[in-house]
Enzyme design. Sequence first.
Site, short mmCIF file in Angstrom:
data_model
loop_
_atom_site.label_atom_id
_atom_site.label_comp_id
_atom_site.label_asym_id
_atom_site.label_seq_id
_atom_site.Cartn_x
_atom_site.Cartn_y
_atom_site.Cartn_z
N LYS A 13 0.84 -1.22 0.00
CA LYS A 13 0.00 0.00 0.00
C LYS A 13 0.87 1.26 0.00
CE LYS A 13 -1.96 -1.00 3.93
NZ LYS A 13 -1.28 -2.27 4.21
N ARG A 88 -9.01 1.47 8.89
CA ARG A 88 -8.63 0.08 9.15
C ARG A 88 -9.71 -0.67 9.91
NH1 ARG A 88 -2.61 0.81 9.17
NH2 ARG A 88 -1.61 -1.23 9.14
N ARG A 127 11.48 -5.99 4.45
CA ARG A 127 11.22 -4.55 4.36
C ARG A 127 12.26 -3.78 5.17
NH1 ARG A 127 5.39 -1.95 5.29
NH2 ARG A 127 5.37 -3.10 7.26
N ARG A 160 11.63 -2.50 10.96
CA ARG A 160 10.66 -2.04 11.98
C ARG A 160 10.43 -3.12 13.03
NH1 ARG A 160 5.66 0.10 8.45
NH2 ARG A 160 4.57 -0.95 10.12
N ARG A 171 -0.43 -9.31 13.31
CA ARG A 171 -1.01 -8.21 12.51
C ARG A 171 -1.88 -8.75 11.38
NH1 ARG A 171 3.90 -4.74 10.70
NH2 ARG A 171 2.34 -3.31 9.95
P1 ADP Z 1 2.28 -1.79 3.25
O1 ADP Z 1 2.34 -0.29 3.15
O2 ADP Z 1 1.07 -2.37 2.58
O3 ADP Z 1 2.47 -2.30 4.65
P2 ADP Z 1 4.84 -1.68 1.82
O4 ADP Z 1 4.51 -0.77 0.68
O5 ADP Z 1 5.69 -1.13 2.90
O6 ADP Z 1 3.51 -2.36 2.41
O7 ADP Z 1 5.54 -2.99 1.19
C1 ADP Z 1 5.97 -4.07 2.04
C2 ADP Z 1 7.33 -4.59 1.55
O8 ADP Z 1 7.18 -5.20 0.27
C3 ADP Z 1 8.38 -3.50 1.38
O9 ADP Z 1 9.63 -4.03 1.72
C4 ADP Z 1 8.30 -3.15 -0.10
O10 ADP Z 1 9.53 -2.62 -0.57
C5 ADP Z 1 7.98 -4.52 -0.72
N1 ADP Z 1 7.14 -4.42 -1.92
C6 ADP Z 1 6.16 -3.52 -2.20
N2 ADP Z 1 5.59 -3.76 -3.40
C7 ADP Z 1 6.22 -4.87 -3.90
C8 ADP Z 1 6.08 -5.66 -5.11
N3 ADP Z 1 5.17 -5.34 -6.02
N4 ADP Z 1 6.88 -6.73 -5.23
C9 ADP Z 1 7.78 -7.05 -4.28
N5 ADP Z 1 7.99 -6.38 -3.14
C10 ADP Z 1 7.21 -5.29 -2.93
P1 AMP Z 2 1.40 0.68 9.08
O1 AMP Z 2 2.58 1.57 8.98
O2 AMP Z 2 0.24 1.13 8.22
O3 AMP Z 2 1.75 -0.78 8.85
O4 AMP Z 2 0.88 0.79 10.59
C1 AMP Z 2 1.69 0.39 11.67
C2 AMP Z 2 0.84 0.26 12.93
O5 AMP Z 2 0.28 1.55 13.27
C3 AMP Z 2 -0.35 -0.68 12.85
O6 AMP Z 2 0.00 -2.03 13.07
C4 AMP Z 2 -1.25 -0.12 13.96
O7 AMP Z 2 -0.78 -0.49 15.25
C5 AMP Z 2 -1.03 1.39 13.82
N1 AMP Z 2 -2.01 1.99 12.89
C6 AMP Z 2 -1.75 2.57 11.69
N2 AMP Z 2 -2.88 3.01 11.12
C7 AMP Z 2 -3.91 2.69 11.95
C8 AMP Z 2 -5.32 2.85 11.92
N3 AMP Z 2 -5.95 3.42 10.87
N4 AMP Z 2 -6.04 2.39 12.97
C9 AMP Z 2 -5.43 1.80 14.02
N5 AMP Z 2 -4.11 1.60 14.11
C10 AMP Z 2 -3.34 2.03 13.09
#
Ligand code: ADP
Ligand code: AMP
Length: 214
Positions: A13, A88, A127, A160, A171
């Site tokens: 995302k 969420r 990541r 992270r 999660r």
């Molecule tokens: P989210 O925001 O949904 O938690 P991220 O955008 O941070 O996810 O992506 C999670 C991990 O996957 C990161 O390490 C990112 O660089 C990697 N990633 C994102 N899109 C792709 C893809 N299309 N193919 C492979 N790896 C990806």
């Molecule tokens: P993210 O960076 O989107 O993966 O979010 C990391 C963490 O932040 C999540 O696992 C939750 O603990 C918290 N968080 C982020 N967005 C929300 C939301 N909209 N509602 C509740 N918790 C959130």
Amino acid sequence: MKIIMLGAPGAGKGTQAKKIADKYQIPHISTGDIFRANLKEGTELGKKAKEYMDQGLLVPDELTLELIMDRFKNPDCAGGYVLDGFPRTIPQAEALTKALEEKGESIDFAINVEVPDENIVNRMSGRRACLACGATYHIVHIPTKVEGICDRCGKELVLRDDDKPETVKKRLGVYHDQTQPLIEYYTSQNKLAEVDGTQEMEAVFQNIVKILGA
Ligand code: ADP
Ligand code: AMP
């Protein structure tokens, strides 16, 4: 344009939201990034959020809504935004719909980035995040030019705390229970669009551009 990114943690995302924000010149709003920035600055909100984030749980709706509604007041939101990690829960989605309705507005698209659970732990353990500028990489799929260093701002990257496999599993459970019902919610509002998130990053983005229009 007002866009919501839906999908499991690690679905991509944030990666796609940043590309959308660049192309369409709208702000990328990530509630996770805002919580992490607060944590880094040592604010009360950051301290409260950390208790939940570290356990892989969602921050309570009340706290999250206060934060996001405040963010919407920023003038940069006037031309729309791409929301990443919000809403969420159903109460968060309902609060967003209501807040927009009060202004005669609505979101344009909720884009669900689909990635099966089997791929998620790999995505998350690889990541690497830059806590300074918010950029995200993957050690195998989206590597940096210099290992461990952010391409964009030159700061050191971190794994992270909540990307460790035990927390990722928690999660994912929370996602299925509390966030996945939003797919149904936005389907019933005729706002849902689906993309296959297992494709390579640029291919996913091209699918999104087709949905949003050039
Ligand atoms: P989210 O925001 O949904 O938690 P991220 O955008 O941070 O996810 O992506 C999670 C991990 O996957 C990161 O390490 C990112 O660089 C990697 N990633 C994102 N899109 C792709 C893809 N299309 N193919 C492979 N790896 C990806
Ligand atoms: P993210 O960076 O989107 O993966 O979010 C990391 C963490 O932040 C999540 O696992 C939750 O603990 C918290 N968080 C982020 N967005 C929300 C939301 N909209 N509602 C509740 N918790 C959130």
